[in-house]
Design a protein around this motif. Structure first.
Motif, PDB file in Angstrom:
ATOM      1  N   GLY A  50       0.844  -1.190   0.000  1.00  0.00           N
ATOM      2  CA  GLY A  50       0.000   0.000   0.000  1.00  0.00           C
ATOM      3  C   GLY A  50       0.879   1.240   0.000  1.00  0.00           C
ATOM      4  O   GLY A  50       1.770   1.373   0.849  1.00  0.00           O
ATOM      5  N   VAL A  51       0.656   2.127  -0.967  1.00  0.00           N
ATOM      6  CA  VAL A  51       1.462   3.346  -1.065  1.00  0.00           C
ATOM      7  C   VAL A  51       0.536   4.557  -1.195  1.00  0.00           C
ATOM      8  O   VAL A  51      -0.470   4.511  -1.904  1.00  0.00           O
ATOM      9  N   ILE A  52       0.900   5.628  -0.524  1.00  0.00           N
ATOM     10  CA  ILE A  52       0.055   6.824  -0.419  1.00  0.00           C
ATOM     11  C   ILE A  52      -0.163   7.489  -1.775  1.00  0.00           C
ATOM     12  O   ILE A  52       0.786   7.735  -2.517  1.00  0.00           O
ATOM     13  N   PHE A  53      -1.432   7.788  -2.067  1.00  0.00           N
ATOM     14  CA  PHE A  53      -1.758   8.434  -3.341  1.00  0.00           C
ATOM     15  C   PHE A  53      -2.206   9.884  -3.179  1.00  0.00           C
ATOM     16  O   PHE A  53      -2.355  10.605  -4.168  1.00  0.00           O
ATOM     17  N   ASP A  54      -2.409  10.338  -1.931  1.00  0.00           N
ATOM     18  CA  ASP A  54      -2.921  11.703  -1.729  1.00  0.00           C
ATOM     19  C   ASP A  54      -1.847  12.691  -1.279  1.00  0.00           C
ATOM     20  O   ASP A  54      -2.137  13.737  -0.712  1.00  0.00           O
ATOM     21  N   GLN A  55      -0.590  12.359  -1.542  1.00  0.00           N
ATOM     22  CA  GLN A  55       0.511  13.320  -1.394  1.00  0.00           C
ATOM     23  C   GLN A  55       1.148  13.478  -2.772  1.00  0.00           C
ATOM     24  O   GLN A  55       1.630  12.501  -3.351  1.00  0.00           O
ATOM     25  N   VAL A  56       1.143  14.705  -3.262  1.00  0.00           N
ATOM     26  CA  VAL A  56       1.537  14.973  -4.645  1.00  0.00           C
ATOM     27  C   VAL A  56       2.739  15.916  -4.699  1.00  0.00           C
ATOM     28  O   VAL A  56       2.807  16.884  -3.949  1.00  0.00           O
ATOM     29  N   GLY A  57       3.662  15.606  -5.588  1.00  0.00           N
ATOM     30  CA  GLY A  57       4.842  16.462  -5.769  1.00  0.00           C
ATOM     31  C   GLY A  57       5.665  15.967  -6.933  1.00  0.00           C
ATOM     32  O   GLY A  57       5.128  15.405  -7.878  1.00  0.00           O
ATOM     33  N   THR A  58       6.978  16.160  -6.853  1.00  0.00           N
ATOM     34  CA  THR A  58       7.885  15.628  -7.870  1.00  0.00           C
ATOM     35  C   THR A  58       9.166  15.144  -7.200  1.00  0.00           C
ATOM     36  O   THR A  58       9.740  15.852  -6.378  1.00  0.00           O
ATOM     37  N   PRO A  59       9.639  13.946  -7.555  1.00  0.00           N
ATOM     38  CA  PRO A  59      10.918  13.475  -7.019  1.00  0.00           C
ATOM     39  C   PRO A  59      12.092  14.249  -7.620  1.00  0.00           C
ATOM     40  O   PRO A  59      11.953  14.882  -8.669  1.00  0.00           O
TER      41      PRO A  59
END
Length: 288
Positions: A176-185
């Motif tokens: 399970g990996v978080i989908f509601d944190q958004v950005g760019t690596p």
């Protein structure tokens, strides 16, 4: 030839700078906490005098985001006070200083990519200590010096999300990996290259802030999916919400950085995140 002091040289960006060093016409001095205590101002001054340093790239940081909540003094010593010592020494000795900061200076509640002028509002001790380091550097104002804010750093070196996903992808059937944190690596090698490319062009009377990450936008879930796809690991990635993966510190839900300023000022191109991930996985020997 510039004589460059790199602090925190065992970290991700510092290690990538070391890898790239031989391709540039500079004399590098790579230090870590054992060879140079940047929380001691006299140690900094002595090192600079002995080696005739004229550029400092400060990659040193206390980065344990959750631990910082209970280790406030340690975080402040490295992320704030030491930056003040480096800045004051740079000002006194006319040294160029490049300092690495973070997207955690923001609260992650924005709806469009953060610019360098957006209001800061850290929601963690780590973010607060990094912001205080920025503030003290700007107050001291060493000439020809900049701050670079970055996000989601990964590399061949050190511990990071990419390496964690590779390890877990081999051990588990699904994650399970978080989908509601958004950005760019940010591939640390890209950032290190950019620092070395723009170094001769930095001329400013006041400390300038620049944003840098790779291009594109994604969630941690998207990132993990692409890692599994590129490496052909047979591990199913399931999207979960932040509330399903509680941590002592609340992570920014939105940390996209606007890179227009650094691109225009120094005429640089920034690689797309998938291309950089591909490059890093090849270095790791994991590309399939």
């Amino acid at each position: 030839m510039n004589k460059i002091l790199v602090t925190g040289s065992n970290g991700q960006v510092g290690s990538e700078l070391r890898e790239l060093a031989s391709a540039y016409p500079y004399d590098f001095f790579f230090t870590d906490r054992d060879s140079l205590d940047i929380t001691n101002e006299q140690s900094i001054r002595d090192f600079i005098d002995i080696h005739n340093i004229d550029v400092i790239i400060n990659c040193a940081a206390y980065t344990a985001v959750d631990k910082a909540e209970s280790q406030q003094e340690s975080a402040d010593a490295v992320n704030n006070k030491a930056v003040g010592f480096l800045a004051q020494t740079s000002k006194d000795k006319n040294i160029k200083l490049i300092h690495i900061s973070t997207d955690y200076v923001f609260d992650g509640k924005n709806y469009k990519p953060y610019t360098e002028n957006d209001i800061t509002s850290p929601s963690s001790i780590y973010g607060e200590s990094k912001l205080n380091g920025e503030i003290i550097m700007k107050e001291i104002n060493p000439k020809n010096s900049i701050i670079i804010r970055t996000s989601w750093v990964y590399s061949y070196f050190g511990n990071n999300f990419v390496k964690s996903m590779l390890k877990l992808g081999r051990e588990k059937d699904e994650l399970g990996v978080i989908f509601d944190q958004v950005g760019t690596p940010t591939y640390a090698r890209d950032l290190a290259k950019t620092i070395l490319e723009i170094l001769p062009k930095i001329e400013t009377s006041e400390v300038e802030i620049y944003n840098y990450s790779n291009e594109g936008v994604l969630s941690w879930y998207d990132f993990a999916k692409e890692i599994m796809k590129m490496t052909k690991l047979d591990c199913k990635i399931n999207p979960i919400e932040s509330k399903d993966y509680p941590t002592p510190v609340k992570r920014p839900h939105y940390s996209l950085l606007n890179k227009s300023k650094i691109k225009q000022k120094f005429n640089i191109e920034i690689p797309f995140w998938k291309d950089s991930l591909d490059a890093c996985l090849k270095v790791l020997g994991e590309r399939r």
